[in-house]
Design an enzyme around this catalytic site. Structure first.
Site, PDB file in Angstrom:
ATOM      1  CG  ASP A 152       1.745   2.995   5.192  1.00 18.35           C
ATOM      2  OD1 ASP A 152       0.951   3.349   4.301  1.00 18.35           O
ATOM      3  OD2 ASP A 152       2.477   1.996   5.086  1.00 18.35           O
ATOM      4  CD  GLU A 251      -3.438  -1.105   2.779  1.00 15.06           C
ATOM      5  OE1 GLU A 251      -3.718  -1.478   1.636  1.00 15.06           O
ATOM      6  OE2 GLU A 251      -2.306  -0.671   3.092  1.00 15.06           O
ATOM      7  CG  HIS A 284      -0.590   1.913  -5.970  1.00 17.16           C
ATOM      8  ND1 HIS A 284      -1.370   0.792  -5.894  1.00 17.16           N
ATOM      9  CD2 HIS A 284       0.587   1.597  -5.381  1.00 17.16           C
ATOM     10  CE1 HIS A 284      -0.687  -0.179  -5.302  1.00 17.16           C
ATOM     11  NE2 HIS A 284       0.502   0.283  -4.975  1.00 17.16           N
TER      12      HIS A 284
HETATM   13  O1  F6P Z   1       3.654   1.302   2.784  1.00 19.05           O
HETATM   14  C1  F6P Z   1       3.056   2.050   1.790  1.00 19.05           C
HETATM   15  C2  F6P Z   1       1.953   1.299   1.102  1.00 19.05           C
HETATM   16  O2  F6P Z   1       1.370   2.137   0.128  1.00 19.05           O
HETATM   17  C3  F6P Z   1       0.871   0.720   2.010  1.00 19.05           C
HETATM   18  O3  F6P Z   1      -0.043   1.688   2.439  1.00 19.05           O
HETATM   19  C4  F6P Z   1       0.296  -0.359   1.133  1.00 19.05           C
HETATM   20  O4  F6P Z   1      -0.254  -1.394   1.902  1.00 19.05           O
HETATM   21  C5  F6P Z   1       1.488  -0.859   0.370  1.00 19.05           C
HETATM   22  O5  F6P Z   1       2.472   0.162   0.447  1.00 19.05           O
HETATM   23  C6  F6P Z   1       1.212  -1.204  -1.067  1.00 19.05           C
HETATM   24  O6  F6P Z   1       2.359  -1.770  -1.585  1.00 19.05           O
HETATM   25  P1  F6P Z   1       2.594  -2.016  -3.142  1.00 19.05           P
HETATM   26  O7  F6P Z   1       2.868  -0.683  -3.772  1.00 19.05           O
HETATM   27  O8  F6P Z   1       3.770  -2.908  -3.176  1.00 19.05           O
HETATM   28  O9  F6P Z   1       1.342  -2.603  -3.682  1.00 19.05           O
END
Ligand code: F6P
Length: 366
Positions: A152, A251, A284
């Site tokens: 991030d 997001e 992801h």
């Molecule tokens: O903090 C990293 C991150 O990828 C954010 O950008 C995103 O909002 C969050 O983690 C997603 O989390 P998870 O993998 O638990 O869905």
């Protein structure tokens, strides 16, 4: 020999494996024993096989790998004092009194709390007859060093977090793929990117992919006018001969009244000006794949600096976070970095957007 544990915590980020490799090898080079703590803080709480000594060869080939091979978790037990008591016990049983934590602000806050509580945790272990006074004799203080692993790029006092540039690279690759089909069909694409409440990925993706518009939490558009502005800009670009339209949405995008801006709303605007529009939420893939060169470099240099910081730490030194500022690897007080990061979130909640940007990295200011 000094015994140090290394763990990765929170969301994974490219470069975390390289951090572990660097910490293990710098530790061994400087005559320490390094333990991999598996599954984030759960490894400390559960102990046993989850706290395993790592040798030089165990981390061979880890430099470029994505994800984290020692696992990561968002550990609930460690949030409770009872869990931290177990963690202290397991560390003392293994003779470990120094911890290098690679994670985001939540993970690093947990680490600093653990350090501040450590003397009282040790007292409690003795009082409850879990460990003897003699067993705890040499473990009265805990050393914590933080490394920021997060795609991030949302931590204050460091220009870049480990993983942010790899994630940006992934976004650029994906938008390049989208661009070819978008241009073929003269279509518009709304691309939603990660970043939680930080707009760095969206800002940089906009610059690097030549987007028509980017929505960022820190520079929110006017709630009453953004839809018309977006339509006007995209229409103008079309009239100038641009075949494709690309709009990046963070997001965490909001307007200046703190209403969430959704990809659907953005799509509706583009449809209203006659654009055949699709939404792609990258998800992801942004956390996947190998680490780019800058992340390998940051992880390696910062891992070495983390070991130096462990060895130079005294009970009165505040826990350091290893950062990069103006191309220099530096140590900053972990609590300051965390509190400034929390302050940004507070500023956004209070609509003090200019103040928030002051504490983001230099990209925003320019
Ligand atoms: O903090 C990293 C991150 O990828 C954010 O950008 C995103 O909002 C969050 O983690 C997603 O989390 P998870 O993998 O638990 O869905």
């Amino acid at each position: 020999k000094k015994r140090i544990a290394v763990l990765t915590s929170g969301g994974d980020a490219q470069g975390m494996c390289a951090v572990v490799r660097s910490v293990v090898r710098a530790g061994i080079y400087l005559n320490c024993e390094v333990f991999g703590c598996y599954e984030g803080y759960s490894g400390l709480v559960k102990g046993g096989d989850l706290l395993k000594k790592l040798e030089w060869g165990d981390v061979r080939g880890w430099l470029s790998l994505g994800g984290t091979l020692i696992g990561t978790a968002r550990c609930m037990e460690f949030k409770e004092r009872e869990g931290r008591l177990l963690a202290a016990k397991n560390m003392i049983l293994k003779g470990i009194d120094a911890l290098v934590v690679c994670g985001g602000d939540g993970s690093l806050t947990g680490a600093d709390l653990f350090r501040s509580e450590w003397p009282s945790l040790v007292e409690e272990l003795i009082e409850k007859n879990i460990l003897t006074k003699e067993a705890c004799e040499n473990y009265r203080n805990l050393t914590i060093v933080g490394l920021v692993g997060s795609i991030d790029n949302d931590m204050s006092l460091t220009d870049t977090t480990i993983g942010a540039f790899s994630s940006l690279e992934r976004i650029c690759e994906m938008v390049d793929y989208i661009d070819s089909t978008a241009a073929s069909h003269s279509r518009a694409f709304v691309v939603e990117v990660m970043g939680r409440n930080c707009g760095w990925l969206a800002l940089m993706a906009g610059i690097c992919c030549g987007a028509d518009y980017s929505f960022l939490p820190e520079i929110p558009p006017n709630s009453l006018t953004w839809k018309d502005e977006l339509k006007e800009i995209c229409k103008r670009h079309k009239e100038k001969g641009r075949r494709k339209t690309t709009v990046i949405v963070a997001e965490g995008a909001i307007d200046n009244e703190l209403n969430k801006i959704t990809s659907e709303e953005v799509k509706d605007c583009l449809v209203e000006i006659g654009l055949d529009t699709r939404i792609t939420t990258l998800g992801h893939v942004q956390r996947g794949g190998t680490a780019v060169a800058i992340d390998r470099c940051l992880s390696t240099l910062q891992g070495v600096e983390a070991i130096n910081a462990v060895l130079e730490n005294t009970p009165t030194t505040p826990s350091p976070m290893i950062a990069i500022q103006n191309n220099r690897i530096v140590r900053v007080p972990l609590v300051d970095a965390v509190s400034k990061t929390k302050y940004i979130a507070q500023c956004i909640k209070e609509k003090k957007f200019e103040e928030a940007i002051k504490y983001r990295d230099s990209t925003f200011k320019e």
